[in-house]
Design a protein around this motif. Sequence first.
Motif, PDB file in Angstrom:
ATOM      1  N   TYR A   1       0.856  -1.178   0.000  1.00  0.00           N
ATOM      2  CA  TYR A   1       0.000   0.000   0.000  1.00  0.00           C
ATOM      3  C   TYR A   1       0.898   1.235   0.000  1.00  0.00           C
ATOM      4  CZ  TYR A   1      -4.154  -2.691   1.541  1.00  0.00           C
ATOM      5  OH  TYR A   1      -5.214  -3.568   1.645  1.00  0.00           O
ATOM      6  N   LYS A   2       0.468   2.270  -0.714  1.00  0.00           N
ATOM      7  CA  LYS A   2       1.122   3.573  -0.604  1.00  0.00           C
ATOM      8  C   LYS A   2       0.037   4.638  -0.544  1.00  0.00           C
ATOM      9  CE  LYS A   2       4.377   6.500  -0.168  1.00  0.00           C
ATOM     10  NZ  LYS A   2       5.184   6.509   1.088  1.00  0.00           N
TER      11      LYS A   2
ATOM     12  N   ARG B   1       8.455   2.455  -7.839  1.00  0.00           N
ATOM     13  CA  ARG B   1       9.399   3.132  -6.944  1.00  0.00           C
ATOM     14  C   ARG B   1       9.422   2.534  -5.552  1.00  0.00           C
ATOM     15  NH1 ARG B   1       8.815   5.993 -11.157  1.00  0.00           N
ATOM     16  NH2 ARG B   1      10.205   7.711 -11.721  1.00  0.00           N
ATOM     17  N   MET B   2       8.391   1.791  -5.199  1.00  0.00           N
ATOM     18  CA  MET B   2       8.437   1.057  -3.932  1.00  0.00           C
ATOM     19  C   MET B   2       9.309  -0.186  -4.042  1.00  0.00           C
ATOM     20  SD  MET B   2       4.722   1.320  -2.064  1.00  0.00           S
ATOM     21  CE  MET B   2       3.691   0.844  -3.456  1.00  0.00           C
ATOM     22  N   LEU B   3       9.472  -0.687  -5.262  1.00  0.00           N
ATOM     23  CA  LEU B   3      10.229  -1.922  -5.432  1.00  0.00           C
ATOM     24  C   LEU B   3      11.717  -1.742  -5.147  1.00  0.00           C
ATOM     25  CD1 LEU B   3       8.558  -3.396  -8.642  1.00  0.00           C
ATOM     26  CD2 LEU B   3       8.006  -3.838  -6.234  1.00  0.00           C
ATOM     27  N   ASN B   4      12.238  -0.534  -5.360  1.00  0.00           N
ATOM     28  CA  ASN B   4      13.664  -0.307  -5.063  1.00  0.00           C
ATOM     29  C   ASN B   4      13.880   0.675  -3.923  1.00  0.00           C
ATOM     30  OD1 ASN B   4      13.016   2.102  -6.275  1.00  0.00           O
ATOM     31  ND2 ASN B   4      14.702   2.077  -7.744  1.00  0.00           N
ATOM     32  N   GLY B   5      12.818   0.985  -3.179  1.00  0.00           N
ATOM     33  CA  GLY B   5      12.967   1.807  -1.989  1.00  0.00           C
ATOM     34  C   GLY B   5      13.015   3.294  -2.227  1.00  0.00           C
TER      35      GLY B   5
ATOM     36  N   LEU C   1      14.517  -2.246 -13.471  1.00  0.00           N
ATOM     37  CA  LEU C   1      13.230  -1.571 -13.372  1.00  0.00           C
ATOM     38  C   LEU C   1      13.163  -0.544 -14.494  1.00  0.00           C
ATOM     39  CD1 LEU C   1      13.096  -0.953  -9.506  1.00  0.00           C
ATOM     40  CD2 LEU C   1      12.243  -2.928 -10.788  1.00  0.00           C
ATOM     41  N   MET C   2      12.166  -0.668 -15.348  1.00  0.00           N
ATOM     42  CA  MET C   2      12.076   0.173 -16.537  1.00  0.00           C
ATOM     43  C   MET C   2      10.756   0.933 -16.517  1.00  0.00           C
ATOM     44  SD  MET C   2      13.758  -2.471 -19.332  1.00  0.00           S
ATOM     45  CE  MET C   2      14.163  -1.151 -20.471  1.00  0.00           C
ATOM     46  N   ASP C   3      10.835   2.250 -16.310  1.00  0.00           N
ATOM     47  CA  ASP C   3       9.660   3.092 -16.117  1.00  0.00           C
ATOM     48  C   ASP C   3       9.314   3.832 -17.406  1.00  0.00           C
ATOM     49  OD1 ASP C   3       7.554   4.474 -15.090  1.00  0.00           O
ATOM     50  OD2 ASP C   3       8.738   5.803 -13.816  1.00  0.00           O
ATOM     51  N   GLU C   4       8.347   3.305 -18.169  1.00  0.00           N
ATOM     52  CA  GLU C   4       7.931   3.914 -19.440  1.00  0.00           C
ATOM     53  C   GLU C   4       9.151   4.198 -20.324  1.00  0.00           C
ATOM     54  OE1 GLU C   4       4.843   4.556 -20.461  1.00  0.00           O
ATOM     55  OE2 GLU C   4       3.547   4.900 -18.745  1.00  0.00           O
ATOM     56  N   SER C   5      10.091   3.273 -20.337  1.00  0.00           N
ATOM     57  CA  SER C   5      11.407   3.532 -20.918  1.00  0.00           C
ATOM     58  C   SER C   5      11.377   3.822 -22.412  1.00  0.00           C
ATOM     59  CB  SER C   5      12.331   2.342 -20.649  1.00  0.00           C
ATOM     60  OG  SER C   5      12.498   2.164 -19.264  1.00  0.00           O
ATOM     61  N   PHE C   6      10.354   3.349 -23.119  1.00  0.00           N
ATOM     62  CA  PHE C   6      10.316   3.542 -24.567  1.00  0.00           C
ATOM     63  C   PHE C   6       9.203   4.489 -25.011  1.00  0.00           C
ATOM     64  CE2 PHE C   6      11.825  -1.152 -24.690  1.00  0.00           C
ATOM     65  CZ  PHE C   6      13.094  -0.767 -24.294  1.00  0.00           C
ATOM     66  N   SER C   7       8.426   5.021 -24.079  1.00  0.00           N
ATOM     67  CA  SER C   7       7.235   5.777 -24.460  1.00  0.00           C
ATOM     68  C   SER C   7       7.550   7.132 -25.083  1.00  0.00           C
ATOM     69  CB  SER C   7       6.314   5.967 -23.252  1.00  0.00           C
ATOM     70  OG  SER C   7       6.953   6.724 -22.250  1.00  0.00           O
ATOM     71  N   ALA C   8       8.762   7.671 -24.861  1.00  0.00           N
ATOM     72  CA  ALA C   8       9.120   8.965 -25.440  1.00  0.00           C
ATOM     73  C   ALA C   8       9.675   8.835 -26.858  1.00  0.00           C
ATOM     74  CB  ALA C   8      10.145   9.670 -24.549  1.00  0.00           C
ATOM     75  N   LEU C   9       9.764   7.615 -27.355  1.00  0.00           N
ATOM     76  CA  LEU C   9      10.378   7.371 -28.661  1.00  0.00           C
ATOM     77  C   LEU C   9       9.331   7.321 -29.765  1.00  0.00           C
ATOM     78  CD1 LEU C   9      12.826   4.529 -27.566  1.00  0.00           C
ATOM     79  CD2 LEU C   9      13.340   6.967 -27.786  1.00  0.00           C
ATOM     80  N   ASP C  10       9.765   7.627 -30.987  1.00  0.00           N
ATOM     81  CA  ASP C  10       8.890   7.486 -32.148  1.00  0.00           C
ATOM     82  C   ASP C  10       8.522   6.006 -32.329  1.00  0.00           C
ATOM     83  OD1 ASP C  10       9.057  10.178 -32.669  1.00  0.00           O
ATOM     84  OD2 ASP C  10      10.760   9.972 -34.034  1.00  0.00           O
ATOM     85  N   PRO C  11       7.359   5.718 -32.936  1.00  0.00           N
ATOM     86  CA  PRO C  11       6.881   4.336 -33.027  1.00  0.00           C
ATOM     87  C   PRO C  11       7.879   3.348 -33.611  1.00  0.00           C
ATOM     88  CG  PRO C  11       5.136   5.843 -33.652  1.00  0.00           C
ATOM     89  CD  PRO C  11       6.362   6.677 -33.454  1.00  0.00           C
TER      90      PRO C  11
END
Length: 358
Positions: A10-11, A70-74, A185-195
């Motif tokens: 929970y957060k 972000r809870m997964l790595n503290g 841990l990859m947070d939306e790592s590719f979402s800023a890239l062109d398709p």
Amino acid sequence: MSRLQADRLYKVFGRRPDEAVRKLESGTGRDELRGEGTTAAVIDASFTVEPGHIFVVMGLSGSGKSTLLRMLNGLLEPTSGRVLFDGEDLTALSDRELRAVRSRKISMVFQHFALFPHRSVLENAGYGLEVQGVPRAEREKRAAEALELTGLAGWEKSWPDELSGGMQQRVGLARALATDADLLLMDESFSALDPLIRRDMQDQLLELQKRLKKTIVFITHDLNEAMRLGDSIAVMRDGEIVQQGTAEDILITPANDYVASFTKDVDRTRVLTAASMMTDPDRPDADSCGCETVTPDTGFADLCAVSARVPHAVAVKDTKGKLVGVVPQSRLIGFLGEYAEAPLACDAAPDNKAVASA
């Protein structure tokens, strides 16, 4: 190889978070708590990521997926619950112990590259090793190896602003790989890239995973990306995980209307296999002698092509040649349903006359 477990996480942000968790556990709704000045960002999240697997968490903006990561790595302390990695309770560690775990066992790849503009590509790739105190010669060697893995050999002396967006993201991935961390841990790592670049990075990650077998948690809002990358997927809504399973589980048996609304735009032909569509092998039309057969992992398009060539259900055999199921032609059409954009090599007609071809 290390297993990651989230145990009833929970957060809660705002006033009296511990009391808010107790209310949530007793059935109080998220909206009701918001009226009291409290925001429940993650509610009772539990899952296990097996060693060497990619676990994808997907949901819309505000669903709680990045807070969960972000809870997964503290980086964020859970209000309640535990995170276990490699048998160790990360939520019970001191700040110093947690920093040591993050520097050696856990790496993070961000959405917006997070490269240092005043450092070369090689220096950026080796930054995590520098934090660990690894001698310069060794960190440059390991950083160069990581850059080669991500297709950036020859770019070591370049500056970040000389690279395309996709290349910059490869540097970020190389930095994570250089530390040889067990968990990425990859947070939306590719979402800023062109398709097109985004798909190229997905290919790169899948190819690397075949070789390195890392344990990966990947955050995305794109279900097509989730289904392409994930060994298993968790769908989040309003802080809660509303369904977990494989891509086929979520596509074929969505848990509710919310999940179903995501799946309606997914290209099913890229996800479905013979294993997900086969039925009981004890059918009278499962004539598997001397005819074409498929394996459980045969894709939808290939399955349709075989179906067009045989006058009966397609037989599915395992690697030992044992009949494990059959796929009637009507079932192929039924699975694709209204999402078909082209005729299928399948037959739904009672007289088994092919009505379409692939």
